[in-house]
Design an enzyme around this catalytic site. Structure first.
Site, PDB file in Angstrom:
ATOM      1  N   GLN B 259      -0.056  -3.785  18.829  1.00  0.00           N
ATOM      2  CA  GLN B 259      -0.989  -2.738  18.405  1.00  0.00           C
ATOM      3  C   GLN B 259      -1.655  -2.065  19.600  1.00  0.00           C
ATOM      4  O   GLN B 259      -1.872  -0.862  19.595  1.00  0.00           O
ATOM      5  CB  GLN B 259      -2.064  -3.297  17.461  1.00  0.00           C
ATOM      6  CG  GLN B 259      -1.515  -3.694  16.116  1.00  0.00           C
ATOM      7  CD  GLN B 259      -0.608  -2.642  15.511  1.00  0.00           C
ATOM      8  OE1 GLN B 259      -1.056  -1.558  15.160  1.00  0.00           O
ATOM      9  NE2 GLN B 259       0.686  -2.929  15.424  1.00  0.00           N
ATOM     10  N   HIS B 262      -0.276   1.209  20.965  1.00  0.00           N
ATOM     11  CA  HIS B 262      -0.257   2.466  20.201  1.00  0.00           C
ATOM     12  C   HIS B 262      -0.989   3.590  20.918  1.00  0.00           C
ATOM     13  O   HIS B 262      -0.454   4.662  21.115  1.00  0.00           O
ATOM     14  CB  HIS B 262      -0.839   2.267  18.800  1.00  0.00           C
ATOM     15  CG  HIS B 262       0.209   1.928  17.790  1.00  0.00           C
ATOM     16  ND1 HIS B 262       1.248   2.776  17.492  1.00  0.00           N
ATOM     17  CD2 HIS B 262       0.399   0.845  17.012  1.00  0.00           C
ATOM     18  CE1 HIS B 262       2.020   2.225  16.570  1.00  0.00           C
ATOM     19  NE2 HIS B 262       1.539   1.040  16.274  1.00  0.00           N
ATOM     20  N   GLU B 327      -7.112  -3.018   9.964  1.00  0.00           N
ATOM     21  CA  GLU B 327      -5.909  -2.416   9.376  1.00  0.00           C
ATOM     22  C   GLU B 327      -4.834  -3.491   9.146  1.00  0.00           C
ATOM     23  O   GLU B 327      -4.302  -3.619   8.054  1.00  0.00           O
ATOM     24  CB  GLU B 327      -5.393  -1.345  10.343  1.00  0.00           C
ATOM     25  CG  GLU B 327      -4.180  -0.600   9.852  1.00  0.00           C
ATOM     26  CD  GLU B 327      -3.570   0.287  10.936  1.00  0.00           C
ATOM     27  OE1 GLU B 327      -3.932   0.128  12.126  1.00  0.00           O
ATOM     28  OE2 GLU B 327      -2.725   1.128  10.595  1.00  0.00           O
ATOM     29  N   HIS B 328      -4.518  -4.236  10.208  1.00  0.00           N
ATOM     30  CA  HIS B 328      -3.557  -5.329  10.106  1.00  0.00           C
ATOM     31  C   HIS B 328      -4.274  -6.647  10.356  1.00  0.00           C
ATOM     32  O   HIS B 328      -5.058  -6.752  11.300  1.00  0.00           O
ATOM     33  CB  HIS B 328      -2.458  -5.209  11.173  1.00  0.00           C
ATOM     34  CG  HIS B 328      -1.737  -3.900  11.155  1.00  0.00           C
ATOM     35  ND1 HIS B 328      -2.042  -2.875  12.020  1.00  0.00           N
ATOM     36  CD2 HIS B 328      -0.716  -3.450  10.383  1.00  0.00           C
ATOM     37  CE1 HIS B 328      -1.238  -1.848  11.784  1.00  0.00           C
ATOM     38  NE2 HIS B 328      -0.427  -2.164  10.795  1.00  0.00           N
ATOM     39  N   ASP B 361       5.711  -2.822  10.004  1.00  0.00           N
ATOM     40  CA  ASP B 361       5.783  -1.425  10.430  1.00  0.00           C
ATOM     41  C   ASP B 361       7.104  -0.779  10.044  1.00  0.00           C
ATOM     42  O   ASP B 361       7.167   0.408   9.750  1.00  0.00           O
ATOM     43  CB  ASP B 361       5.655  -1.334  11.957  1.00  0.00           C
ATOM     44  CG  ASP B 361       4.218  -1.460  12.411  1.00  0.00           C
ATOM     45  OD1 ASP B 361       3.332  -1.360  11.550  1.00  0.00           O
ATOM     46  OD2 ASP B 361       3.993  -1.661  13.615  1.00  0.00           O
ATOM     47  N   HIS B 420     -23.687  20.039 -28.271  1.00  0.00           N
ATOM     48  CA  HIS B 420     -22.858  18.833 -28.383  1.00  0.00           C
ATOM     49  C   HIS B 420     -23.038  18.222 -29.785  1.00  0.00           C
ATOM     50  O   HIS B 420     -22.068  17.895 -30.462  1.00  0.00           O
ATOM     51  CB  HIS B 420     -23.258  17.791 -27.327  1.00  0.00           C
ATOM     52  CG  HIS B 420     -22.718  18.073 -25.946  1.00  0.00           C
ATOM     53  ND1 HIS B 420     -23.062  19.177 -25.234  1.00  0.00           N
ATOM     54  CD2 HIS B 420     -21.841  17.377 -25.164  1.00  0.00           C
ATOM     55  CE1 HIS B 420     -22.428  19.156 -24.053  1.00  0.00           C
ATOM     56  NE2 HIS B 420     -21.683  18.077 -23.993  1.00  0.00           N
TER      57      HIS B 420
END
Lengths: 431, 431
Positions: B259, B262, B327-328, B361, B420
């Site tokens: 990661q 990235h 996230e992971h 992934d 109504h």
């Protein structure tokens, strides 16, 4: 109400007019809203109390911003006991319907040792915005709180603006207590949204904010989206009725008016294959309007956003309904269920002449917080889905990974992500 | 990578640092992005072509902005045939997983003549943003397009920025064609998002826009939210590993690095109960980093957002993981499935030492477009849910309505909505 024959131009103009009502277009307010949010984010309670004094005229502090049990008890003495009974009956229906929306986690396995699945977890906390002042709607409290409760949210925090006397509408309090709101704070507007998004000393930060409000509330929700989740950006209410010559014009007229009375931006549209029905509905609307308490609002909304369209066929009527993507859609035709199958875009679909829209507002069970302003093309009614979120689950055995390793490494290298490739390769390196 | 003992302060500071990476905080870009959107909304294609010239250096016009079949055919000649095979295998896994996410409409009846239900309808069209330039990720194309396809979306419109030569990355094109994108346009950045939200002469308006992008893309998606739906506001990638003394330090280090490579804002965090493991992972990371191709990025991201935390127990590690909502999340402990049950907040959970994050992934099947930046507290992985929406269905017989009419009328009157109340009453008036 104008009667128009359907033409491409007429529908395009109408669509254009409707979409202009979107809170998104009120860009003039965005800076003001952002300033309020920044102020609350920075100064917390202090900013909240100042704004509540300025906008609501109420003197609040850390000791009285939260509604107490005594205030809730008092509210019960101020609300008609028979209304409380009605609220409880409605709650049962709403709960039963929403329980059917529950989603369950799942997983699947393969014999080489893989487990893939999806875990469903309720949000830990949620904020519910409830408008105050003249328009206090206990029904909206139920519709916001019950799905969160069914989903299993631990902490439901309600915010609603106080009156000048620092009090909250008793109907709102009773509904909140019945539905199971855990904490209630006397704060409204963009400042309430900011408090829920970022937290202050008095008001806790939550994971998601739901519930309709005015333009400030709508834009504040958009501004804090991403810091927290939100349900949607609510616009003015809408009804579209598809009817043929078999429809009862008095019922159709009454139903159109039930939405027109909401506010001056509300829209009420009849699309019918029958010119005769169109004329009769027009007449009934005129008659009803004279005797309804919200006559002034109705006249204004019908003038601007009320339409009777004559379509050449039910299919053409369906096409228009799909293009407009109305919040509420009624189908009053010979074979309404078949027509329903052709509807792509609508928040809630009311079928047949007895399924009047207000039935859905209060009692039937489905949620009355619905996508407005064409957003039924991509948004859904508020539901239990809004209060859960999912996590993917991945388990691979060594055997399963060994069988796939070369493919994964090749894919990672093709994307030039060598550390990704390495994380697979390292598991199979020579020791 | 720093090794720190867990303290409340250390975790609070870390959380604060991580949250600062949110695209939401890049307020300095918001005005620029809004100007781009307004310009595209107003001048359409003309603005698109000007900006594509300015930002991407490519000369485009109405005749070549859309990718042709010939260009797709050419792309197939430029991509390794064995990679195409890998893409197809990955696609099968992704499709199988996402097919399990399908939701079905339902209805329930009561014998007095009520039907209540929920209709599930795919969105009609969706836009998929795919980053271009150096970072062309065919895997992201698959992860965006396949769930839309499984949901039944009729028109999937992909946008991706062209190179200076006016061409699109061939891997992107092959993946798009394999996954079933219907139309592909050479346009990127905030201008592409604006084109998809409002439509231009060349690029069609869609109902929802998904897919990650840079800060301009993220802020543009937020700005058009409400006009269209969006998946989420994507932030930098993250991994958090919970490990005890049984974990293999080499595997843990390799996964953290996958990661970190990235981008410079990516975050890699190990929370472990074992000081011994911490030291070994630290050493392995140093060694690996020297030989990885994206060394410079890795060093930067580890320096800013890389952490090794020593927790006093697995429960404390879980608490930190839930607070960060990564996230992971990898769980590499003696009994990882039991630890998983305690996880509330994570995009994807990888269980056991063979379930390396890059497996998810590329290949396993679950989506790799996941909530980042703490948003796993309220957002879910991209899924088939993103490409459908729901409508409530309400049918009442006269008998059923008669039984409820007084309650509904009372509720409506309590909210001062007399039109109504009238819409129910009119159905039972004396003729």
């Amino acid at each position: 109400m104008k009667i128009t024959k359907v033409t491409e131009d007429a529908v395009a103009t109408l669509l254009d007019d409707l979409l202009k009502r979107s809170p998104n277009n009120y860009t003039g307010y965005a800076d003001k809203v952002q300033a309020i949010i920044d102020d609350v984010r920075e100064r917390g309670d202090e900013a909240l109390f100042e704004m509540t004094k300025r906008f609501d005229g109420a003197d609040l502090n850390a000791d009285n911003i939260r509604v107490t049990q005594a205030e809730i008890d008092e509210a019960y003495t101020l609300v008609d006991a028979s209304l409380i009974e009605v609220i409880r009956k409605a709650m049962t229906n709403i709960r039963v319907y929403h329980e059917k929306q529950r989603q369950y986690g799942w997983f699947d396995t393969t014999p080489d040792g893989t487990i893939l699945g999806q875990k469903v977890t309720p949000l830990q906390s949620t904020g519910v915005y409830v408008p105050g002042g003249k328009a206090a709607y206990p029904s909206s409290v139920l519709m916001n709180v019950i799905p969160a409760k069914v989903a299993g949210v631990e902490k439901i925090v309600m915010v609603t603006p106080p009156g000048k006397d620092g009090k909250v509408n008793p109907g709102t309090l009773v509904a909140a207590n019945e539905a199971g709101a855990d904490e209630i704070y006397k704060v409204g507007g963009a400042q309430a949204i900011a408090a829920l998004a970022f937290g202050t000393a008095s008001v806790p930060k939550v994971d998601k904010i739901v519930g309709p409000g005015n333009i400030y509330v709508a834009l504040a929700k958009k501004a804090v989206y991403g810091y927290v989740s939100i349900d949607s950006i609510a616009g003015p209410s809408e009804i579209l009725v598809i009817a043929d010559e078999t429809a009862n014009p008095r019922y159709v007229a009454a139903d159109l008016l039930s939405q027109a009375e909401h506010d001056e931006l509300a829209s009420a549209i009849l699309v019918t294959t029958s010119e005769k029905l169109a004329g009769k509905v027009q007449k009934e609307i005129e008659d009803f309007t004279q005797v309804l308490s919200r006559k002034a609002i109705i006249e204004k909304s019908l003038e601007n956003y009320g339409h009777i369209l004559i379509a050449s066929s039910i299919d053409e009527a369906v096409e228009i309904a799909n293009a407009i993507a109305s919040e509420h859609l009624e189908i009053v035709t010979t074979n309404p269920f078949e027509v329903m199958t052709k509807i792509r875009n609508a928040g809630a679909i009311f079928i047949g002449e007895n399924s009047s829209e207000p039935l859905g507002d209060y009692f039937a069970g489905p949620n009355h917080i619905l996508p407005t302003n064409g957003t039924a093309k991509f948004f859904s009614p508020l539901s239990v889905d809004d209060f859960v979120k999912k996590s993917s689950i991945i388990y691979y055995s060594r055997e399963a990974l060994a069988a796939k390793k070369d493919d994964i490494i090749q894919f990672a290298k093709a994307e030039s992500l060598t550390a990704h490739a390495n994380s697979i390769a390292v598991r199979f390196e020579d020791k």
